[in-house]
Scaffold this motif. Structure first.
Motif, mmCIF file in Angstrom:
data_model
loop_
_atom_site.group_PDB
_atom_site.id
_atom_site.type_symbol
_atom_site.label_atom_id
_atom_site.label_comp_id
_atom_site.label_asym_id
_atom_site.label_seq_id
_atom_site.Cartn_x
_atom_site.Cartn_y
_atom_site.Cartn_z
ATOM 1 N N LEU A 75 -5.659 0.901 11.994
ATOM 2 C CA LEU A 75 -4.916 -0.588 12.620
ATOM 3 C C LEU A 75 -4.507 0.013 14.024
ATOM 4 O O LEU A 75 -4.239 1.020 14.287
ATOM 5 C CB LEU A 75 -3.922 -1.154 12.163
ATOM 6 C CG LEU A 75 -3.758 -1.909 10.789
ATOM 7 C CD1 LEU A 75 -2.346 -2.485 10.633
ATOM 8 C CD2 LEU A 75 -4.718 -3.278 11.090
ATOM 9 N N THR A 76 -4.569 -0.981 15.068
ATOM 10 C CA THR A 76 -4.065 -0.834 16.367
ATOM 11 C C THR A 76 -2.743 -0.794 16.251
ATOM 12 O O THR A 76 -2.054 -1.641 15.654
ATOM 13 C CB THR A 76 -4.737 -1.717 17.491
ATOM 14 O OG1 THR A 76 -4.382 -1.265 18.539
ATOM 15 C CG2 THR A 76 -4.238 -3.335 17.252
ATOM 16 N N HIS A 77 -1.900 -0.192 16.783
ATOM 17 C CA HIS A 77 -0.391 0.150 16.919
ATOM 18 C C HIS A 77 -0.048 -1.238 17.790
ATOM 19 O O HIS A 77 0.755 -2.104 17.175
ATOM 20 C CB HIS A 77 0.088 1.154 17.610
ATOM 21 C CG HIS A 77 1.579 1.462 17.249
ATOM 22 N ND1 HIS A 77 2.171 2.486 17.332
ATOM 23 C CD2 HIS A 77 2.550 0.640 17.155
ATOM 24 C CE1 HIS A 77 3.411 2.527 17.241
ATOM 25 N NE2 HIS A 77 3.801 1.325 17.202
ATOM 26 N N ILE A 115 2.471 -6.110 19.222
ATOM 27 C CA ILE A 115 3.083 -4.774 18.689
ATOM 28 C C ILE A 115 3.017 -5.015 17.222
ATOM 29 O O ILE A 115 3.880 -5.918 16.499
ATOM 30 C CB ILE A 115 4.379 -4.479 19.161
ATOM 31 C CG1 ILE A 115 4.429 -4.316 20.750
ATOM 32 C CG2 ILE A 115 4.819 -3.133 18.571
ATOM 33 C CD1 ILE A 115 5.778 -3.877 21.415
ATOM 34 N N ASN A 116 2.349 -4.353 16.495
ATOM 35 C CA ASN A 116 2.296 -4.430 14.963
ATOM 36 C C ASN A 116 3.281 -3.745 14.327
ATOM 37 O O ASN A 116 4.053 -2.751 14.695
ATOM 38 C CB ASN A 116 0.895 -3.981 14.565
ATOM 39 C CG ASN A 116 -0.173 -5.086 14.819
ATOM 40 O OD1 ASN A 116 -0.082 -6.236 14.557
ATOM 41 N ND2 ASN A 116 -1.324 -4.608 15.193
ATOM 42 N N PRO A 117 3.884 -4.247 13.132
ATOM 43 C CA PRO A 117 4.936 -3.801 12.351
ATOM 44 C C PRO A 117 4.443 -2.884 11.597
ATOM 45 O O PRO A 117 4.114 -2.673 10.282
ATOM 46 C CB PRO A 117 5.376 -5.006 11.489
ATOM 47 C CG PRO A 117 4.129 -5.639 11.388
ATOM 48 C CD PRO A 117 3.277 -5.563 12.500
ATOM 49 N N VAL A 118 4.127 -1.403 12.514
ATOM 50 C CA VAL A 118 3.388 -0.318 11.789
ATOM 51 C C VAL A 118 4.271 0.214 10.688
ATOM 52 O O VAL A 118 3.610 0.821 9.852
ATOM 53 C CB VAL A 118 2.586 0.655 12.845
ATOM 54 C CG1 VAL A 118 1.411 -0.019 13.600
ATOM 55 C CG2 VAL A 118 3.873 1.164 13.652
ATOM 56 N N LEU A 152 -4.602 5.007 9.670
ATOM 57 C CA LEU A 152 -4.896 5.550 10.743
ATOM 58 C C LEU A 152 -4.304 4.555 11.815
ATOM 59 O O LEU A 152 -4.416 3.269 11.677
ATOM 60 C CB LEU A 152 -6.312 5.854 10.887
ATOM 61 C CG LEU A 152 -6.730 6.024 12.440
ATOM 62 C CD1 LEU A 152 -7.943 7.066 12.356
ATOM 63 C CD2 LEU A 152 -7.026 4.864 13.428
ATOM 64 N N LEU A 153 -3.682 4.851 12.944
ATOM 65 C CA LEU A 153 -3.181 4.149 13.774
ATOM 66 C C LEU A 153 -3.968 4.407 15.337
ATOM 67 O O LEU A 153 -3.977 5.612 15.606
ATOM 68 C CB LEU A 153 -1.736 4.216 14.082
ATOM 69 C CG LEU A 153 -0.708 3.477 12.960
ATOM 70 C CD1 LEU A 153 0.804 3.555 13.319
ATOM 71 C CD2 LEU A 153 -1.092 2.048 12.758
#
Ligand code: PLP
Length: 402
Positions: free
Chosen positions: A166-168, A176-179, A194-195
């Motif tokens: 995923l993209t961060h 902005i993703n809730p990584v 993987l980010l």
């Protein structure tokens, strides 16, 4: 601010007779003198190949190169420099994981989970490897606001999922993703993550140990460093068991026609003469960013994003694509039926650099039913006065095109 802008010589120039307004920072950032001088100094004084030299220049080059690795490891909170692999950039880092991890562990019927907002760099490498082994690239949808559909993400995780990639931070929307939550969720099912951190590292402190992320990929050039250089952070437990990505010098232990053994980490993944000046330039960029401080950077960017959103939404017919609650300093927009390319061309005539098109996110553009957007992306050296110029120029472009 004047002092900071003086650090970036490229900002100080006229474009079509007007002072440059550089708002294409998500594509690549300008370089501070500290970076330009570090690269210049290396080529003037220390230029030599690294690792195998006994002479002074080679030792100086090796010290600077490995010193850069230590600076970068510390910057991202990696436990050890052996987990920091130098690559050509985010794209190369993802391809490395796809070829090595994917090529070894993906089997027919498996799934790699990506989102609709991925850059092509985090789609195509997975398609290539999945096609080869009979696995599938599965996508998580994006909401109308441009956020990851979190319930859909959770529902997509299964025993078939072998990796979440995923993209961060989204380059096209700024989301902005809730990584941290995503990683916790995936790990609970034993799935590595993987980010793609290409757009995250310039905007805030990333701590890979704290995130507990398995692979983290980013590029130097979006972080005020040189192009053609980047990093793959990987957890040792994965990197140890993954086969080399490319063969050649430096990545070997002993080469024999009867069989070759490989070097220790991180060199096992670094075949050939590396981009030595790239590493040195990136380390100088990180030191520069540290000297400015993320407190200042984030405050400045949040102020610019808020101001620009307010100014641009006041323009008749302007539509912002990507309105996530948690957003980096990126505004993607369209004005009426005007083609993004035409808008970008007119803005350039006013000395304003923005990016137009699909931003290497064609599936995302398809999701929103648009050909592309105009994207203004801000960093800490941008000013409100520049946003005022952007607003005036957009109004003029709209008057000409609509
Ligand atoms: N991922 C994202 C989110 C990006 O924004 C970019 C560059 O635009 C990339 C990956 C690819 O980075 P690079 O071209 O430096 O490999």
């Amino acid at each position: 601010m004047d002092k900071i802008r003086e650090d970036f010589p490229a900002l100080n120039q006229l474009i079509h007779g007007l002072p440059l307004v550089y708002l294409d920072n998500a594509a690549t950032t300008q370089k501070p003198l500290a970076v330009i001088e570090a690269i210049d100094g290396y080529y003037r004084n220390d230029n030599s190949n690294v690792h195998r030299g006994v002479h002074t220049l080679s030792q100086r080059a090796t010290d600077a190169y490995e010193g850069a690795r230590a600076t970068i490891a510390e910057y991202i909170g990696a436990k050890s420099t052996s987990e920091v692999i130098f690559t050509r950039g985010t794209t190369d880092s993802i391809n490395l994981v796809a070829a090595s991890f994917g090529g070894t562990y993906l089997k027919a019927g498996d799934e790699v989970l990506v989102s609709e907002m991925e850059h092509h760099s985090n789609i195509v490498p997975w398609q290539l490897i999945c096609n080869r082994v009979g696995a599938t690239v599965r996508t998580i949808p994006v909401t109308d606001a441009g956020e990851l559909d979190y319930p859909a993400f959770k529902a997509s995780l299964s025993t078939k999922t072998k990796l979440v990639a995923l993209t961060h931070v989204s380059n096209a929307l700024g989301t902005i993703n809730p990584v941290k939550d995503i990683i916790t969720e995936a790990h609970a099912m034993g799935i590595p993550v993987l980010l793609d951190g290409a757009q995250a590292v310039p905007h805030g402190r990333v701590d890979v140990a704290e995130l507990d992320v398995d692979f983290y990929c980013f590029s130097s050039h979006k972080l005020f460093g040189p192009t053609g250089f980047g990093v793959l952070y990987g957890k040792r437990e994965f990197l140890e068991v993954m086969p080399p990505y490319q063969g050649g010098g430096d990545m070997i232990d002993v080469v024999d026609f009867a069989g070759t053994t490989f070097n220790d980490l991180p060199y096992k993944f670094e075949a050939g003469t590396p981009h030595i000046a790239g590493a040195i330039g990136m380390a100088a960029a990180i030191k520069y960013v540290n000297s400015i401080g993320f407190g200042f950077i984030q405050n400045q960017e949040a102020g610019l994003l808020h101001y620009a959103t307010q100014q641009l939404t006041a323009i008749d017919g302007l539509r912002i694509i990507g309105e996530a609650k948690d957003k980096a300093s990126v505004i993607s927009f369209l004005i009426g039926s005007a083609h993004p390319y035409d808008v970008g061309t007119i803005l350039d005539k006013f000395g304003i650099a923005v990016r137009t098109g699909h931003h290497c996110t064609q599936p995302l553009m398809k999701r929103f039913g648009i050909p592309g957007t105009v994207r203004a992306s801000f960093t800490f050296y941008n000013t409100r006065a520049e946003i005022d110029r952007l607003e005036i120029a957009i109004r003029k472009a709209a008057a000409m095109l609509l």
